[in-house]
Design a protein around this motif. Structure first.
Motif, PDB file in Angstrom:
ATOM      1  N   GLU A  60      30.124  49.529  50.839  1.00  0.00           N
ATOM      2  CA  GLU A  60      30.566  50.431  49.773  1.00  0.00           C
ATOM      3  C   GLU A  60      29.500  50.740  48.729  1.00  0.00           C
ATOM      4  N   ILE A  61      28.693  49.729  48.366  1.00  0.00           N
ATOM      5  CA  ILE A  61      27.738  49.947  47.269  1.00  0.00           C
ATOM      6  C   ILE A  61      26.335  49.433  47.592  1.00  0.00           C
ATOM      7  N   GLY A  62      26.083  49.106  48.859  1.00  0.00           N
ATOM      8  CA  GLY A  62      24.747  48.672  49.271  1.00  0.00           C
ATOM      9  C   GLY A  62      24.305  47.362  48.645  1.00  0.00           C
ATOM     10  N   LEU A  63      25.240  46.458  48.377  1.00  0.00           N
ATOM     11  CA  LEU A  63      24.932  45.214  47.673  1.00  0.00           C
ATOM     12  C   LEU A  63      24.989  44.024  48.616  1.00  0.00           C
ATOM     13  N   THR A  64      23.922  43.240  48.611  1.00  0.00           N
ATOM     14  CA  THR A  64      23.896  41.960  49.299  1.00  0.00           C
ATOM     15  C   THR A  64      23.710  40.889  48.244  1.00  0.00           C
ATOM     16  N   LEU A  65      24.740  40.070  48.061  1.00  0.00           N
ATOM     17  CA  LEU A  65      24.668  39.000  47.063  1.00  0.00           C
ATOM     18  C   LEU A  65      24.003  37.769  47.655  1.00  0.00           C
ATOM     19  N   PRO A  66      23.215  37.046  46.849  1.00  0.00           N
ATOM     20  CA  PRO A  66      22.624  35.794  47.333  1.00  0.00           C
ATOM     21  C   PRO A  66      23.704  34.768  47.675  1.00  0.00           C
ATOM     22  N   GLU A  67      23.354  33.808  48.511  1.00  0.00           N
ATOM     23  CA  GLU A  67      24.274  32.709  48.820  1.00  0.00           C
ATOM     24  C   GLU A  67      24.673  32.026  47.520  1.00  0.00           C
ATOM     25  N   ASN A  68      25.881  31.535  47.454  1.00  0.00           N
ATOM     26  CA  ASN A  68      26.417  30.819  46.288  1.00  0.00           C
ATOM     27  C   ASN A  68      26.445  31.667  45.020  1.00  0.00           C
ATOM     28  N   ALA A  69      26.419  32.998  45.151  1.00  0.00           N
ATOM     29  CA  ALA A  69      26.434  33.870  43.974  1.00  0.00           C
ATOM     30  C   ALA A  69      27.849  34.219  43.531  1.00  0.00           C
ATOM     31  N   VAL A  70      28.843  33.966  44.377  1.00  0.00           N
ATOM     32  CA  VAL A  70      30.222  34.316  44.020  1.00  0.00           C
ATOM     33  C   VAL A  70      31.039  33.063  43.748  1.00  0.00           C
ATOM     34  N   ARG A  71      32.012  33.221  42.858  1.00  0.00           N
ATOM     35  CA  ARG A  71      32.948  32.145  42.555  1.00  0.00           C
ATOM     36  C   ARG A  71      34.346  32.645  42.871  1.00  0.00           C
ATOM     37  N   TYR A  72      35.082  31.861  43.643  1.00  0.00           N
ATOM     38  CA  TYR A  72      36.447  32.227  44.007  1.00  0.00           C
ATOM     39  C   TYR A  72      37.357  32.018  42.809  1.00  0.00           C
ATOM     40  N   GLU A  73      38.185  33.031  42.500  1.00  0.00           N
ATOM     41  CA  GLU A  73      39.069  32.978  41.337  1.00  0.00           C
ATOM     42  C   GLU A  73      40.539  32.798  41.701  1.00  0.00           C
ATOM     43  N   GLY A  74      40.913  33.090  42.951  1.00  0.00           N
ATOM     44  CA  GLY A  74      42.306  32.927  43.350  1.00  0.00           C
ATOM     45  C   GLY A  74      42.874  34.191  43.975  1.00  0.00           C
ATOM     46  N   ILE A  75      44.191  34.166  44.187  1.00  0.00           N
ATOM     47  CA  ILE A  75      44.903  35.268  44.831  1.00  0.00           C
ATOM     48  C   ILE A  75      45.783  35.959  43.792  1.00  0.00           C
ATOM     49  N   PHE A  76      45.728  37.283  43.769  1.00  0.00           N
ATOM     50  CA  PHE A  76      46.455  38.078  42.789  1.00  0.00           C
ATOM     51  C   PHE A  76      47.189  39.208  43.500  1.00  0.00           C
ATOM     52  N   ARG A  77      48.404  39.509  43.032  1.00  0.00           N
ATOM     53  CA  ARG A  77      49.243  40.529  43.661  1.00  0.00           C
ATOM     54  C   ARG A  77      49.589  41.597  42.634  1.00  0.00           C
ATOM     55  N   GLU A  78      49.584  42.846  43.112  1.00  0.00           N
ATOM     56  CA  GLU A  78      49.955  43.958  42.246  1.00  0.00           C
ATOM     57  C   GLU A  78      50.321  45.138  43.129  1.00  0.00           C
ATOM     58  N   GLN A  79      50.973  46.115  42.541  1.00  0.00           N
ATOM     59  CA  GLN A  79      51.308  47.358  43.235  1.00  0.00           C
ATOM     60  C   GLN A  79      50.002  48.044  43.661  1.00  0.00           C
ATOM     61  N   ALA A  80      49.944  48.496  44.906  1.00  0.00           N
ATOM     62  CA  ALA A  80      48.736  49.152  45.418  1.00  0.00           C
ATOM     63  C   ALA A  80      48.520  50.495  44.725  1.00  0.00           C
ATOM     64  N   ALA A  81      47.271  50.822  44.475  1.00  0.00           N
ATOM     65  CA  ALA A  81      46.938  52.047  43.750  1.00  0.00           C
ATOM     66  C   ALA A  81      47.097  53.300  44.610  1.00  0.00           C
ATOM     67  N   ASN A  82      46.650  53.241  45.844  1.00  0.00           N
ATOM     68  CA  ASN A  82      46.589  54.459  46.661  1.00  0.00           C
ATOM     69  C   ASN A  82      47.522  54.455  47.860  1.00  0.00           C
ATOM     70  N   GLU A  83      48.412  53.450  47.945  1.00  0.00           N
ATOM     71  CA  GLU A  83      49.347  53.369  49.067  1.00  0.00           C
ATOM     72  C   GLU A  83      50.746  53.089  48.520  1.00  0.00           C
ATOM     73  N   PRO A  84      51.528  54.150  48.289  1.00  0.00           N
ATOM     74  CA  PRO A  84      52.865  53.994  47.704  1.00  0.00           C
ATOM     75  C   PRO A  84      53.736  53.042  48.517  1.00  0.00           C
ATOM     76  N   GLY A  85      54.502  52.224  47.802  1.00  0.00           N
ATOM     77  CA  GLY A  85      55.428  51.301  48.458  1.00  0.00           C
ATOM     78  C   GLY A  85      54.781  50.036  48.970  1.00  0.00           C
ATOM     79  N   ALA A  86      53.508  49.835  48.687  1.00  0.00           N
ATOM     80  CA  ALA A  86      52.815  48.645  49.171  1.00  0.00           C
ATOM     81  C   ALA A  86      52.276  47.834  47.995  1.00  0.00           C
ATOM     82  N   ASP A  87      52.134  46.544  48.238  1.00  0.00           N
ATOM     83  CA  ASP A  87      51.472  45.655  47.284  1.00  0.00           C
ATOM     84  C   ASP A  87      50.096  45.316  47.829  1.00  0.00           C
ATOM     85  N   VAL A  88      49.152  45.161  46.914  1.00  0.00           N
ATOM     86  CA  VAL A  88      47.843  44.672  47.289  1.00  0.00           C
ATOM     87  C   VAL A  88      47.821  43.181  46.938  1.00  0.00           C
ATOM     88  N   VAL A  89      47.354  42.365  47.875  1.00  0.00           N
ATOM     89  CA  VAL A  89      47.209  40.925  47.673  1.00  0.00           C
ATOM     90  C   VAL A  89      45.711  40.654  47.751  1.00  0.00           C
TER      91      VAL A  89
END
Length: 147
Positions: A60-89
């Protein structure tokens, strides 16, 4: 009034909260849509959330992150932006970004949102209700770390 017993369709994704040194968070807008959201996307069968995140960021944006550069924050649920009637998890990850990125594939626009001001653009519900607070908390946490 009858309640539907059918569960909402779920879209399982990996989402990046990419932060810079100017207290800003990167958001993207897909071609043909009006709302900005986190970069990332659907988790393919057999992929871990982090593998999906890394693949989607590269696509999507041509980005390669270094190893260990991301931190997991958890799972979040909300109404999907572009798909009516669906939730994004969303499996959410935070990372610091020290490089420029450019829209690729289905991404039409990238933008940095100032976390101390109103976004000024239409943003997806997941970004508004879950990702912006996480981004602010991550920056506050890093601001309080000894240097």
């Amino acid at each position: 009034m009858t309640m539907s017993s059918e569960p909402k369709r779920e879209i399982l994704i990996a989402a990046a909260i990419l932060l810079n040194e100017r207290r800003q968070m990167l958001v993207v807008r897909k071609r043909g849509t009006t709302q900005f959201m986190q970069p990332g996307g659907k988790i393919d069968p057999g992929e871990t959330p982090e593998q999906a995140l890394r693949r989607e960021l590269a696509e999507e944006i041509g980005l390669t992150l270094p190893e260990n550069a991301v931190r997991y924050e958890g799972i979040f649920r909300e109404q999907a932006a572009n798909e009516p009637g669906a939730d994004v998890v969303a499996h959410a990850f935070t990372a610091r970004l020290h490089t420029e990125v450019a829209p690729q594939a289905e991404i039409e626009e990238v933008r940095w949102l100032d976390l101390d001001r109103h976004p000024g653009v239409m943003i997806a519900r997941l970004t508004e209700t879950q990702m912006l607070p996480l981004a602010r908390a991550a920056l506050t946490e890093s601001d309080n770390q000894p240097r």
